[in-house]
Design a protein around this motif. Structure first.
Motif, short mmCIF file in Angstrom:
data_model
loop_
_atom_site.label_atom_id
_atom_site.label_comp_id
_atom_site.label_asym_id
_atom_site.label_seq_id
_atom_site.Cartn_x
_atom_site.Cartn_y
_atom_site.Cartn_z
N PHE A 1 0.82 -1.22 0.00
CA PHE A 1 0.00 0.00 0.00
C PHE A 1 0.85 1.27 0.00
CE2 PHE A 1 -3.04 -3.10 1.75
CZ PHE A 1 -4.10 -2.89 0.87
N ALA A 2 2.11 1.15 0.42
CA ALA A 2 2.99 2.32 0.47
C ALA A 2 3.83 2.46 -0.78
CB ALA A 2 3.90 2.21 1.70
N ALA A 3 3.66 1.57 -1.76
CA ALA A 3 4.52 1.58 -2.94
C ALA A 3 3.99 2.47 -4.06
CB ALA A 3 4.69 0.15 -3.46
N ASP A 4 2.81 3.06 -3.87
CA ASP A 4 2.23 3.98 -4.86
C ASP A 4 2.10 3.31 -6.23
OD1 ASP A 4 1.16 6.32 -5.85
OD2 ASP A 4 3.10 7.23 -6.28
N LEU A 5 1.34 2.22 -6.26
CA LEU A 5 1.16 1.45 -7.48
C LEU A 5 -0.27 1.59 -8.01
CD1 LEU A 5 2.97 -1.78 -6.27
CD2 LEU A 5 3.83 -0.20 -8.00
N PRO A 6 -0.48 1.40 -9.31
CA PRO A 6 -1.84 1.41 -9.86
C PRO A 6 -2.68 0.32 -9.20
CG PRO A 6 -0.21 1.49 -11.61
CD PRO A 6 0.55 1.21 -10.35
N SER A 7 -3.98 0.56 -9.10
CA SER A 7 -4.86 -0.37 -8.38
C SER A 7 -4.84 -1.78 -8.98
CB SER A 7 -6.29 0.17 -8.37
OG SER A 7 -6.75 0.40 -9.69
N ALA A 8 -4.75 -1.88 -10.32
CA ALA A 8 -4.72 -3.20 -10.95
C ALA A 8 -3.46 -3.96 -10.57
CB ALA A 8 -4.81 -3.05 -12.47
N THR A 9 -2.33 -3.26 -10.55
CA THR A 9 -1.06 -3.89 -10.16
C THR A 9 -1.10 -4.30 -8.70
OG1 THR A 9 0.12 -2.51 -11.76
CG2 THR A 9 1.44 -3.58 -10.05
N LEU A 10 -1.65 -3.42 -7.88
CA LEU A 10 -1.77 -3.70 -6.45
C LEU A 10 -2.60 -4.95 -6.21
CD1 LEU A 10 -1.00 -2.58 -3.66
CD2 LEU A 10 -3.11 -1.26 -3.69
N TYR A 11 -3.72 -5.06 -6.92
CA TYR A 11 -4.59 -6.23 -6.78
C TYR A 11 -3.85 -7.50 -7.19
CZ TYR A 11 -8.37 -9.52 -7.69
OH TYR A 11 -9.19 -10.64 -7.70
N GLU A 12 -3.15 -7.44 -8.32
CA GLU A 12 -2.43 -8.61 -8.81
C GLU A 12 -1.36 -9.06 -7.82
OE1 GLU A 12 0.71 -9.64 -12.32
OE2 GLU A 12 -0.98 -8.36 -12.86
N LEU A 13 -0.64 -8.09 -7.24
CA LEU A 13 0.39 -8.44 -6.28
C LEU A 13 -0.19 -9.06 -5.01
CD1 LEU A 13 2.80 -5.39 -6.63
CD2 LEU A 13 3.22 -7.73 -7.38
N HIS A 14 -1.33 -8.54 -4.57
CA HIS A 14 -1.99 -9.12 -3.39
C HIS A 14 -2.43 -10.55 -3.67
CE1 HIS A 14 -2.17 -6.32 -0.08
NE2 HIS A 14 -2.38 -5.33 -0.91
N MET A 15 -2.95 -10.79 -4.86
CA MET A 15 -3.36 -12.16 -5.21
C MET A 15 -2.14 -13.09 -5.27
SD MET A 15 -6.63 -12.27 -5.40
CE MET A 15 -6.50 -11.18 -3.96
#
Length: 249
Positions: free
Chosen positions: A122-136
């Motif tokens: 959440f602190a990496a300032d990433l696009p929401s789609a990338t953030l979702y993919e990384l969480h998955m």
């Protein structure tokens, strides 16, 4: 306590030697809680039986927080490699063997690496789609209970006069799977501009650990995002490349 002989300067901290003590002096922006947490993490690793300097005290010097450690006399592995480049393969093997010892040890009281990575995304300032993919991706990976150094590079391995290895700088240590620790180290070689070294390291680590290369590569985007969260602007473009690498050959 004498703060006269500087032995290292890092972002937001300076390391001094005072006789048989090593003093890590933090800048004013470091919170008390963070420094106490770092000392506690080091103490937990110390109790695991790994060869690390002992924590002696947490104190204040010149109005700033400091952690005092046992001083280990010797040379870092990167310095030895610089002095004798013809022994590069020997030193790389020594480096990997040291990491395997770390990754074989357990310290159940350490923070879980997956929890730390989840927070850092959440602190990496990433696009929401990338953030979702990384969480998955993170959700699909194992938790693990082995010690991960979290910043293992040749500069953090000291060889003393008795040819013993000591590992220093445990501020990023956590419990997780060895593959995650290897992924972080692989990125550190790249960040240091040692591309050939990164590839040699990864191949040797896989050979000696029995871990398939793809298992380490699965963690690389997550470890790159974790590093992004530290906010070093000069590294961002490079790290974003690794964050966005989904599949490996």
């Amino acid at each position: 306590m004498k703060l006269e002989k500087i032995i290292a300067v890092r972002t937001s901290k300076t390391v001094f030697r005072d006789g048989d003590k090593c003093i890590k002096l933090f800048d004013q922006d470091h919170s008390k809680a963070k420094i106490l947490s770092e000392a506690a993490t080091h103490a937990k690793v110390e109790e695991s039986g790994l060869n690390v300097p002992k924590v002696l005290e947490v104190t204040k010097a010149e109005g700033k927080w400091a952690i005092v450690y046992e001083f280990i006399s010797g040379k870092t592995l990167d310095r030895l490699a610089g002095e004798a480049p013809e022994r590069a393969d020997e030193y790389m093997e020594r480096f990997v063997e040291a990491q395997l010892k770390i990754n074989a040890a357990k310290a159940h009281s350490l923070e879980k690496l997956k929890d730390r990575l989840a927070e850092s995304l959440f602190a990496a300032d990433l696009p929401s789609a990338t953030l979702y993919e990384l969480h998955m991706r993170l959700e699909s990976l194992p938790v693990g209970d082995r010690i991960c150094h979290g910043d293992f590079a040749p500069s953090n391995l000291i060889v003393n006069g008795e040819d013993e290895d000591y590992i220093v700088d445990w501020s990023h240590a956590a419990q997780g799977v060895p593959a995650a620790d290897a992924a972080r180290t692989y990125l550190l070689f790249w960040l240091a501009g040692e591309i050939d070294g990164a590839d040699r390291y990864l191949s040797l680590y896989c050979e000696k650990s029995g871990i398939a290369k793809v298992e380490i590569q699965k963690w690389i985007p997550l470890r790159a995002a974790e590093r992004l969260a530290q906010g070093k602007a000069e590294e961002r473009e490079f790290l974003l490349y690794w964050v966005n690498v989904v599949d490996y050959e």
